[in-house]
Design a protein around this motif. Structure first.
Motif, short mmCIF file in Angstrom:
data_model
loop_
_atom_site.label_atom_id
_atom_site.label_comp_id
_atom_site.label_asym_id
_atom_site.label_seq_id
_atom_site.Cartn_x
_atom_site.Cartn_y
_atom_site.Cartn_z
N ALA A 10 54.72 -2.75 -76.39
CA ALA A 10 53.86 -3.84 -76.84
C ALA A 10 52.42 -3.64 -76.37
O ALA A 10 51.48 -3.86 -77.16
CB ALA A 10 54.40 -5.17 -76.33
N PHE A 11 52.21 -3.22 -75.14
CA PHE A 11 50.85 -2.98 -74.65
C PHE A 11 50.17 -1.87 -75.45
O PHE A 11 49.01 -1.99 -75.83
CB PHE A 11 50.85 -2.62 -73.16
N ILE A 47 49.47 -3.29 -79.07
CA ILE A 47 48.40 -4.29 -79.07
C ILE A 47 47.05 -3.61 -78.92
O ILE A 47 46.09 -3.93 -79.62
CB ILE A 47 48.63 -5.34 -77.96
N ALA A 73 46.29 -1.68 -82.19
CA ALA A 73 45.99 -2.62 -83.27
C ALA A 73 44.62 -3.27 -83.07
O ALA A 73 43.86 -3.46 -84.04
CB ALA A 73 47.09 -3.69 -83.35
N TYR A 74 44.29 -3.60 -81.84
CA TYR A 74 43.00 -4.22 -81.55
C TYR A 74 41.86 -3.26 -81.92
O TYR A 74 40.87 -3.66 -82.54
CB TYR A 74 42.91 -4.60 -80.07
N GLY A 107 40.39 -2.89 -76.09
CA GLY A 107 41.46 -2.15 -76.75
C GLY A 107 42.02 -1.05 -75.87
O GLY A 107 43.24 -0.90 -75.73
N PHE A 111 44.20 -2.34 -72.92
CA PHE A 111 45.62 -2.57 -73.21
C PHE A 111 46.40 -1.26 -73.18
O PHE A 111 47.51 -1.20 -72.65
CB PHE A 111 45.80 -3.25 -74.57
#
Length: 88
Positions: A40-41, A44, A47-48, A73, A76
């Motif tokens: 997830a990190f 994210i 994607a950011y 970004g 993360f």
């Protein structure tokens, strides 16, 4: 020709300072959600960065941050990398 005597290993009589000769405990394996948190990190962060680059920073909230969006970004992604070092 005579055969030489075989050497026997010396027995250790010393004990550990605590009196215990047990091996150190192994840490238990990571829980199943730990791998999902690492992923997830990473996702994210990626994607950011993609949203920032494809929108040219035009998304509400990203406009005021400017160049800090890149740091957020990659932050993360770096957190995901740091957490992944604790995986067992």
């Amino acid at each position: 020709m005579p055969e030489s005597r075989s050497r026997k290993p010396k027995k250790s009589t010393a004990t550990a300072p605590g009196g215990s000769t047990r091996a150190p405990k192994r840490k238990p394996p990571s829980p199943p959600w730990f791998g999902a948190m690492i992923l997830a990190f990473f996702l994210i962060g990626i994607a950011y960065l993609l949203v920032y680059y494809f929108s040219n920073g035009g998304v509400l909230g990203m406009e005021s941050l400017g160049g800090w969006n890149i740091l957020i970004g990659f932050g993360f992604v770096v957190i995901g990398l740091a957490v992944s070092t604790q995986w067992r």
